[in-house]
Write a protein that holds these residues in place. Structure first.
Motif, PDB file in Angstrom:
ATOM      1  N   UNK A 255      67.828 100.964 -77.472  1.00 51.18           N
ATOM      2  CA  UNK A 255      68.172 100.861 -78.913  1.00 51.18           C
ATOM      3  C   UNK A 255      67.177 100.263 -79.734  1.00 51.18           C
ATOM      4  N   UNK A 256      66.428  98.963 -79.413  1.00 48.43           N
ATOM      5  CA  UNK A 256      65.444  98.165 -80.110  1.00 48.43           C
ATOM      6  C   UNK A 256      64.197  99.016 -80.583  1.00 48.43           C
ATOM      7  N   UNK A 257      63.470  99.662 -79.659  1.00 49.51           N
ATOM      8  CA  UNK A 257      62.688 100.419 -79.851  1.00 49.51           C
ATOM      9  C   UNK A 257      62.944 102.152 -81.040  1.00 49.51           C
ATOM     10  N   UNK A 258      63.783 102.197 -80.407  1.00 47.06           N
ATOM     11  CA  UNK A 258      64.515 104.127 -80.802  1.00 47.06           C
ATOM     12  C   UNK A 258      65.290 103.756 -82.357  1.00 47.06           C
ATOM     13  N   UNK A 259      66.518 102.915 -82.182  1.00 48.30           N
ATOM     14  CA  UNK A 259      67.718 102.587 -82.844  1.00 48.30           C
ATOM     15  C   UNK A 259      67.727 101.858 -84.414  1.00 48.30           C
ATOM     16  N   UNK A 260      66.750 101.449 -84.749  1.00 41.01           N
ATOM     17  CA  UNK A 260      66.635  99.787 -85.589  1.00 41.01           C
ATOM     18  C   UNK A 260      66.147 100.593 -87.254  1.00 41.01           C
ATOM     19  N   UNK A 261      66.389 100.876 -87.926  1.00 42.11           N
ATOM     20  CA  UNK A 261      65.552 101.077 -89.158  1.00 42.11           C
ATOM     21  C   UNK A 261      65.829 100.488 -90.229  1.00 42.11           C
ATOM     22  N   UNK A 262      64.882 100.072 -91.308  1.00 44.74           N
ATOM     23  CA  UNK A 262      64.608  99.013 -92.373  1.00 44.74           C
ATOM     24  C   UNK A 262      65.094 100.413 -93.517  1.00 44.74           C
ATOM     25  N   UNK A 263      65.821  99.842 -94.541  1.00 46.43           N
ATOM     26  CA  UNK A 263      66.375 101.059 -96.245  1.00 46.43           C
ATOM     27  C   UNK A 263      66.347 100.620 -96.852  1.00 46.43           C
ATOM     28  N   UNK A 264      65.065 101.086 -97.402  1.00 50.91           N
ATOM     29  CA  UNK A 264      64.365 100.547 -99.257  1.00 50.91           C
ATOM     30  C   UNK A 264      64.937 102.242-100.290  1.00 50.91           C
ATOM     31  N   UNK A 265      65.793 102.652 -99.564  1.00 50.73           N
ATOM     32  CA  UNK A 265      66.339 103.662-100.794  1.00 50.73           C
ATOM     33  C   UNK A 265      67.061 102.841-102.081  1.00 50.73           C
ATOM     34  N   UNK A 266      67.779 101.993-102.132  1.00 51.73           N
ATOM     35  CA  UNK A 266      67.998 100.902-103.122  1.00 51.73           C
ATOM     36  C   UNK A 266      66.416  99.953-103.667  1.00 51.73           C
ATOM     37  N   UNK A 267      65.913 100.273-105.070  1.00 50.02           N
ATOM     38  CA  UNK A 267      65.208  99.733-105.178  1.00 50.02           C
ATOM     39  C   UNK A 267      65.330  97.676-105.204  1.00 50.02           C
ATOM     40  N   UNK A 268      64.968  96.857-104.131  1.00 46.15           N
ATOM     41  CA  UNK A 268      65.158  95.965-104.332  1.00 46.15           C
ATOM     42  C   UNK A 268      65.798  94.802-103.517  1.00 46.15           C
ATOM     43  N   UNK A 269      67.004  96.069-102.653  1.00 40.49           N
ATOM     44  CA  UNK A 269      67.945  95.749-102.027  1.00 40.49           C
ATOM     45  C   UNK A 269      67.267  96.632 -99.966  1.00 40.49           C
ATOM     46  N   UNK A 270      66.732  95.622 -99.998  1.00 38.17           N
ATOM     47  CA  UNK A 270      65.876  96.100 -98.660  1.00 38.17           C
ATOM     48  C   UNK A 270      67.288  95.737 -97.217  1.00 38.17           C
ATOM     49  N   UNK A 271      67.661  96.971 -96.712  1.00 40.37           N
ATOM     50  CA  UNK A 271      68.484  96.866 -95.340  1.00 40.37           C
ATOM     51  C   UNK A 271      67.894  97.077 -94.426  1.00 40.37           C
ATOM     52  N   UNK A 272      68.836  96.436 -92.940  1.00 39.89           N
ATOM     53  CA  UNK A 272      68.655  96.494 -91.921  1.00 39.89           C
ATOM     54  C   UNK A 272      69.253  97.097 -91.060  1.00 39.89           C
TER      55      UNK A 272
END
Length: 290
Positions: A255-272
């Motif tokens: 999970x830690x190595x392969x299944x974490x993502x930081x999503x920057x699709x929405x400007x100024x609203x990064x989601x982990x």
């Protein structure tokens, strides 16, 4: 201020810690009012302000990177544990996730004055047995921005001294959401103990029966269950299914190595984002079929 806790909440804590220890092979420590401090103390912490167990981290870096000079191992420890007051929780978390997954950038000069660059690995993702898995109950943590803030963490799961999983646990008869609204939301605030989540992979909220997980940016409605495929799958209750599915040592590594993502699709609203069970299974099944 120390948040109150009752005997029913403690029973859930003990049940989780015992399960991780007895069934999943984690080391276990109960810290509240029993922890001693200093290099030879219970966890090696210098004070209650520390959220990274530097003694375990340093030992792991030296063990995994036995070709690096000891001074470089110390450099890596300080780099992944440092707190920059100009940066947010999310900024810390994103940078440190890169270090956890890909190694901490370090440099040093040899006896001839030549400069060397490397990445010091903090977790051995290829060999699970090279890492230390430690569950700590009721760890007292002091705020760094507002030092008079003290909080008591129900359970923190450390891998090589890094606090990767934070669990907020309530009694069976309580609504899980109160753990999120009344506790986690407070802990994550920059003026509370946000530094305890700088290296966090994911959060767990449970009442001992049901359980959900999310990330440091997840709103409550985005906390999800680690669902069983059917009633015969390992785990008699949802919480047990989550422990078996996510805190199994090999699965946690995956999970830690392969299944974490930081999503920057929405400007100024990064989601982990931490993948859901069907996503993890789908990807791994596809890889195996290849």
């Amino acid at each position: 201020m120390i948040t109150d806790i009752n005997s029913e909440d403690r029973l859930v804590q003990a049940t989780f810690a015992d399960y991780l220890h007895n069934r999943l092979g984690w080391d276990s420590v109960y810290a509240w009012n029993e922890e001693t401090f200093g290099p030879h103390g219970t966890l090696g912490r210098a004070s209650v302000r520390e959220a990274v167990l530097k003694r375990d981290l340093r030992a792991a870096i030296q063990r995994i990177n036995n070709d690096l000079p000891p001074v470089v191992c110390d450099q890596a420890v300080e780099k992944i544990a440092r707190i920059d007051f100009s940066r947010s929780l999310l900024q810390h978390n994103r940078e440190f996730y890169d270090y956890i997954r890909n190694g901490v950038p370090v440099e040093w000069r040899d006896s001839k004055g030549q400069t060397h660059h490397a990445r010091a690995q903090v977790i051995d993702f290829r060999n699970v047995t090279e890492n230390r898995f430690l569950v700590v109950r009721e760890l007292k943590i002091q705020g760094v921005r507002v030092p008079h803030y003290h909080r008591r963490a129900d359970i923190i799961c450390f891998v090589n001294g890094l606090p990767l999983v934070f669990m907020e646990l309530k009694a069976v008869y309580k609504n899980m959401r109160t753990g999120f609204d009344n506790n986690l939301t407070d802990y994550l605030h920059e003026h509370s103990i946000a530094h305890a989540f700088h290296q966090n992979a994911f959060l767990v909220v449970s009442n001992g029966d049901h359980a959900r997980y999310g990330s440091i940016t997840s709103k409550w409605e985005h906390f999800v269950e680690w669902k069983r495929n059917n009633e015969h799958e390992t785990g008699s209750v949802d919480a047990e299914a989550l422990l078996n599915g996510m805190l199994n040592k090999e699965r946690l590594h995956d999970l830690v190595e392969n299944f974490v993502l930081f999503d920057d699709i929405k400007p100024g609203a990064t989601r982990k984002i931490v993948a859901r069970k069907h996503q993890v299974q789908g990807v791994n099944n596809a890889v195996e079929s290849m």
